[in-house]
Every structure is written in C-alpha cells, then in structure tokens.
Design an enzyme around this catalytic site. Structure first.
Site, PDB file in Angstrom:
ATOM      1  N   GLU A 102     -27.867 -56.783 -42.789  1.00  0.00           N
ATOM      2  CA  GLU A 102     -27.882 -58.230 -42.264  1.00  0.00           C
ATOM      3  C   GLU A 102     -26.345 -58.531 -41.208  1.00  0.00           C
ATOM      4  OE1 GLU A 102     -26.103 -55.470 -46.313  1.00  0.00           O
ATOM      5  OE2 GLU A 102     -27.233 -57.629 -47.604  1.00  0.00           O
ATOM      6  N   GLU A 122     -31.905 -50.506 -49.871  1.00  0.00           N
ATOM      7  CA  GLU A 122     -30.554 -51.236 -50.564  1.00  0.00           C
ATOM      8  C   GLU A 122     -31.351 -50.660 -52.486  1.00  0.00           C
ATOM      9  OE1 GLU A 122     -31.357 -53.266 -48.745  1.00  0.00           O
ATOM     10  OE2 GLU A 122     -28.679 -53.585 -48.045  1.00  0.00           O
TER      11      GLU A 122
END
Ligand code: T1G
Length: 685
Positions: A102, A122
C-alpha cells in the site's frame, strides 16, 4: 530508529529501518509522515522510499492488532504521500506485502528487483487491506486482477507485477533505477486513485466470489474484500477509504482474524525447551534409510536445504526405486517452476542411493524411514550404529512406535531421536521432533535446527503411542466409528466435519491413506488395550472384506471409476449389523451432534496429552492439528478453538458423555483443573 531520511542532490531517500522485516509499526508510520513534510520543506524533486536489509516492508505490524489503533493511521500517512507535490518512488527489494504494498501504491512509481515479491496477504490474517489497497489497486491493475490479488492473498513476482502494470520497471538495483527515472516522465505519471476506476462488471465479481467459495470455504475476509471493492468502486477515494477502514477494523477484531494471527505467531515461535542450550552439531552428509515415498520425500527436503544425501536400501531393486522416486520429485519441482535445471542438477549431484552402508561412514545424521515394524527398525539402528561415527545422531521417522524401544537397540540411546515427517515429506511443514527418555540435548538441538533449515515447523513432543498428532487422530477416528455404529454413516460424518472446515472428513481421509495402516496399529495395540474400553469392530470388518480404500477400489466409499466416490450401502449395513450384535439401540445423530462428539473427543485427548507433558503447550497442539491434520486454520487450531468454546462448557458436555461411557469420555484432569480455576487451556501449562 524506524525511518531515516537523507538527501542527495535534489533527491530525498527515505529508508524504512525496522528489523527484521520492516513491519510498519507506529514509529514507522510517524517517520513516514514526517518524511513527507521534510521533503516538501526542502522542495525536493522526488523521494525514493526503500527498506533496509533487503526488505521493503512486510506490512502492518500484526502485533499491534490486539490494541486500539494509534495515530497516525497508515491510510492517513499514505494519503499524505499520495497528495504530496513531491512525487515518491518505491524502490522494492525483498517483499512489499500488505501495508508495504500500500505504501508502494501511494507512490507515483514502483520499481522492483527481479527477485522481489509484492502482494496483499491480509486475508491470510483474516483481514482485508486497510490502507487503500482496495481503493488504489483496482485503478492500477483493473478489476479482475485486483480481486484475485486481494481475495487470494498470494504475492506476485516482479515480472508478474510488471506484466499487469502494478509496477513500472524491474531493475537489479531498484534504488538506482528509481534515481535514474526521467524527471519529466515522473511528473507525467498519474497517481493511482486518479486513474479511471474500472467498470463494475457483475460477472467479474461473480467469478471472484465463486473462486473464494472454492478456495477459502468458511473464511470471511476474502468475501468481505470483494464486497468492499464492489461497494466502493467509482466512489471518491475518501469515501472508499472510510468503508475499507471500517471493514478492516471490524475484521481485525473477529474470531477468525484472532485465530489466524495466533497461528501466524505460534508458527514462528516454536522453540526448544528453555533448559536446552547446547549448540547444534554440524550437518553436511545425511543418510536416509529407505527410498520409498517417505524416504525419498525426506531425502529431497534435505537436498533442498543444501545437504548431501545418501539413501540406503537393502537391494538393487530398492536402490533403483529410490533413484526413481527422488528423480520424479525433482522433475515435478522443475515442472512447477520451483527449481531450474541448474538447481535440479546440483541437487542430484549431492544425492546417491546404495546398499553399501560404508558409504555413510562420514554422515553425522541418519534418518530411518523403513517399514513401520519395531523388529525392522531395531535391525536398521544396529546397522547404523556400526556404520556411522559414534557421535552421529540416529533418527527414526516412525509415526507411532516407541522411540525408547528403538533406542534400546543401540549401545548409546542418547543418540536416538524421532523425526516424524508428514507425507509428502518435502511439502508438509509440520515435523514432530520426538524426544526419547535418553535423547541428548545435542540431538534435540541439531534436529530442531535442521527442521528450521528445512523451513518446517518443528514441534517437540514426548513419547507415547502416536505422539501428539496420531494420538489425537486415533481418538478422532474412534469417536467417528462410535457415532457411525450408534447412529450415523461415514458420509454423514464426513459431511459434518467438512461443514466445520476440514477439507475432507475422517472416512474420506482414511480411504486415501488406506484402512490397513490403522488396522495394523490396532493389532499392535491389542496386547495393551484396556479390555474394559468399548471396541468398535467395523473398521476391522472392512479390512477383512478387503475394503482398504481407494487403492482397492472400495473402502468406506466405493470408487467405481477410480476417481468418483459413492456411498456404499454395504458399509452402512455394517454399522447397523454391529450395533445389532452389540445390542445397541441406534439413534440418528444430526450434524451438530456429530461435530460436537468428534471435536470434544479430540479436545479431551489433547488435554490429556498436555497433562502428561507429551506436548509442551496448547499452541504446539494447534500447530500439529492445523499443519499435520487439516484442522481449519481460520479456527486457530484445536486448543485455540477449545478455548473459544470455553472450558467450563466443554467439561459440562464431557461429563454428560462420561455418563454414557465412563472410559472413552473420562474427563481430562487438565480440563477439570481449568474449569475449577477459571483459566484457559493455553494458560494451563
Ligand atoms: N507483523 C509483525 N511481525 C512480523 C510480521 C508482521 N506483519 N511479519 C513478520 N513478522 C515477524 C515474525 O513474527 C518473526 O518474528 C520475524 O518477523 C521474521 O518473520 C495495513 C492490515 C515477511 C515473508 O501478512 O509473510 O499489512 O519470530 O520468520 O521467513 O493493509 O514474515 O523473529 O520474533 O516469517 O523471512 C500483512 C507477514 C500484514 C506478511 C518474511 N503482511 N509476514 O518471512 O521471516 S496486515 C503479512 C510474512 C497489513 C495493511 C494490512 C513473512 C515474511 P520473530 P519470518 P521470513
């Protein structure tokens, strides 16, 4: 120290420095946010962000997930990077995972080294990207790619990332590559979220949902990731980020995320007993006795770790079989791209198979993977004792037998240890390291260190019939056979356990491994079995009928065409018949009752294993059940799951079952103690 900055000409370098994997904890977030202001005050031409130690960033620091989030929150940090008038370029080496990816997405450009990986794992922790991944990735790589990357959780190679436009270039020296990017070119790059949003194609979402229902049944995070992407596609990024963040925080506190986090850290925290401090012996040449399925898998795992391996066989046919087995594993690894031709050749150059025991006179470890018979093993160990140096470690891959008995076959029992690999031995991560009564510290340390070198999960266990995993498995199967006989069928039981989260039920699994293995174990236990304990004879009758499983075309199920599986009324009748002979009035267990009985049986057995000191912790039992026996990861393992049920409730249910059968359902003293003291199982030892 978590983020350092330096300037070279008009270029700023921001280094993430948080060993060992540059996890993005609070200090890293603070450092990155300060670096944005620093670069703007200096009016730099660009910032290059990279990681120290050959690792970009492993993602958010998962150790912070059990505490309330602390500002600055990562989405806010990344928004600052993304909105800054000083463009950032990510120079990625090692891995950029989760929050690391990210950060890279908030940068204008991304450059990776050839061996680097980038991805969003994740969902493997039961959450979704929480810092813009679901908002920026679809704009960069399109809808289908972003759904697959995020809901699947698998990292991409640099090449794969370049192919789908996730990164701009691959460079052996990513830092240098980022430095050399043409300023005008950099100035023209459109920030990720300013790229056009992909079309919200319902078919693409439907395919993604179908994929996760197949690949991750029962898990919430993959589905929620798809929902968030679908809900936010086309929304202003701030609105999308808010929805993403809310979903991330909700999932972060979910049982599934807590279970997956528990296993993530348990897997990495397997440790030797605190009182074992000796150094490991050096391993270069390892002997493996037996070149069958297990022996060749063990040999290949050792070759993968850079060791020289000799398989010892009893005759030329055995030598040929060993060579064929190892070569077929090498070819399969080549075909899957796990190794290249050079890797295959170097492994085979370190491999030999022979009947000549004198060829292992310099081996410092031998792993016996011969027939599961005490007589055979004792003969092999006596031969190894003669052939290897006096201080060589002698290990058995036995999956049930008493390591102390095996050790009594040699003059120095301190050299003997158990190394229980799981088939396929070069793939399955679990390794039960069985510590005999006399096993020396150096043998234990050497084998534990070897397990880590093999990138396995070593769990130190004590000696009992079946150690930890197979002992729990035996109780699981006994409970299943009892439920079958008293009021169910193998297929209803299998279905109930698949609904719980197992990939397959106990009967389907047995048909794969063969009913004869458990049958041989039951015969071995005949002499020592408690005559008062109820014995379920159905599996014995199956073997007598030649129904050994897939390999005979019929077991608990029939396999008419060799692959498909059909319920077999003959098997169902066996249960009815045996219940009749035993004078049992059958009931009709529903799926919940089936699951409860089988799970309570395993929990109770595991509690006894802890109580007897055969396993050193509840977390170790979680690792064994998940990585060796298919217990669903997202439930955290057998003991973590038991603690989520609550020990007091477990004890009450077991006490009811104990009234039904006081021997099979005798409540473990450890569970009684936990209930009395109001403590969790994980805190009981
Ligand atoms: N958080 C905290 N500690 C971590 C960590 C993490 N993310 N990753 C690794 N560690 C620790 C690990 O516990 C061990 O500690 C040491 O680092 C070495 O790890 C906001 C919400 C990076 C491929 O899921 O996949 O970002 O035992 O033995 O084999 O949207 O670690 O030394 O005390 O595994 O070289 C997403 C998890 C997080 C990646 C390196 N990221 N890590 O493998 O070393 S959520 C992940 C890994 C997130 C954002 C979301 C691997 C690795 P100790 P190791 P390795």
């Amino acid at each position: 120290m978590s983020v350092t900055t330096r300037q070279e000409n008009n270029v700023g370098f921001v280094e993430i420095d948080n060993a060992p994997v540059n996890a993005i904890g609070l200090s890293v977030r603070q450092g990155l946010l300060e670096a944005v202001g620093w670069a703007e005050r200096l009016m730099l031409e660009r910032v290059i962000v990279h990681g120290r130690g050959g690792m970009f960033a492993a993602g958010a620091d998962a150790r912070e997930f059990d505490a309330p989030p602390v500002e600055p929150h990562l989405p806010d940090v990344l928004n600052a990077i993304d909105k800054s008038f000083v463009p950032w370029v990510a120079a990625i080496d090692g891995v950029a995972l989760g929050g690391g990816a990210e950060i890279a997405l908030a940068c204008r450009m991304r450059i990776m080294t050839p061996s680097a990986r980038i991805g969003f794992p994740e969902v493997t922790l039961g959450v979704i990207p929480g810092a813009g991944g679901t908002q920026r990735l679809p704009h960069v790589v399109g809808l289908a790619n972003s759904l697959e990357i995020i809901s699947g959780g698998k990292p991409l190679t640099a090449q794969a990332a370049l192919d789908i436009g996730l990164i701009h270039d691959i460079d052996d020296d990513a830092l240098h590559g980022a430095f050399m990017v043409n300023t005008e070119e950099l100035g023209c790059v459109v920030p990720a979220q300013d790229l056009p949003a992909p079309v919200a194609d319902p078919e693409v979402f439907a395919r993604a949902r179908k994929q996760v229902s197949l690949k991750s049944p029962g898990q919430h995070a993959p589905r929620r990731a798809i929902d968030v992407i679908e809900t936010t596609i086309g929304l202003p990024i701030d609105e999308g980020l808010a929805i993403e963040r809310q979903t991330f925080l909700e999932l972060r506190d979910s049982d599934q995320a807590k279970s997956l986090r528990h296993l993530f850290f348990a897997e990495r925290n397997t440790k030797l007993p605190a009182d074992v401090v000796t150094d490991s012996a050096e391993l270069v040449h390892v002997a493996v006795v037996g070149g069958g399925t297990m022996g060749s898998g063990i040999a290949y795992a050792l070759l993968n770790a850079g060791l020289t391996v000799t398989i010892l066989e009893t005759d030329d046919a055995g030598v040929q079989r060993a060579n064929a087995n190892v070569n077929s594993i090498v070819e399969a690894s080549l075909k899957r791209g796990l190794i290249d031709r050079l890797g295959a050749d170097t492994r085979l150059a370190r491999f030999n198979a022979t009947t000549n025991y004198s060829s292992v006179s310099d081996a410092t470890l031998a792993i016996e993977a011969a027939f599961e018979s005490m007589d055979v093993k004792r003969v092999v160990f006596a031969a190894l004792e003669k052939a290897l140096p006096a201080d060589a470690i002698l290990a058995s891959n036995t999956s049930y037998l008493d390591v102390n008995d095996i050790a009594s076959a040699v003059s120095d029992p301190t050299r003997v240890i158990g190394l229980h690999f799981f088939a396929p031995a070069h793939i399955m991560k679990l390794l039960e390291v069985v510590r005999g009564d006399e096993t020396s510290d150096i043998a234990l340390v050497t084998c534990f260190t070897l397990a880590k070198r093999l990138r396995k999960i070593p769990v130190t266990v004590g000696v009992c019939d079946g150690f930890v995993g197979n002992r729990i498995l035996a109780r699981y199967r006994e409970a299943a056979d009892t439920v079958f006989m008293d009021g169910s069928t193998p297929w209803d039981i299998d279905e109930a356990m698949v609904e719980f989260g197992y990939a397959m039920g106990p009967y389907t699994a047995q048909d794969l491994s063969g009913l004869d293995i458990a049958h041989a174990n039951r015969r071995r236990q005949d002499a020592t079995r408690d005559p008062e304990r109820r014995y379920i004879p159905i599996a014995d009758r199956m073997v007598e009928l030649g129904k050994l499983g897939r390999k005979t075309g019929a077991g608990w199920y029939r396999y008419p065409d060799g692959t498909g599986r059909v319920d077999d009324p003959i098997v169902a009748d066996l249960g009815i018949e045996e219940a009749h002979f035993a004078g049992i009035k059958r009931v009709d267990y529903d799926a919940d009752e089936i699951r409860e009985r089988l799970l309570l049986a395993m929990i109770n057995e595991a509690a006894d294993i802890l109580h007897e000191g055969i396993a050193r912790s509840a977390a170790d039992i979680d690792l064994v059940t998940v990585f060796g026996y298919g217990f669903p990861r997202w439930r955290g393992g057998l003991m973590h799951y038991a603690d989520s049920l609550g020990v007091s409730d477990i004890v009450l249910k077991l006490q009811k079952l104990q009234n039904e059968d006081g021997i099979a359902w005798r409540v473990s003293p450890l569970l009684m103690r936990c209930a009395e003291q109001g403590i969790k199982i994980r805190d009981a030892v």
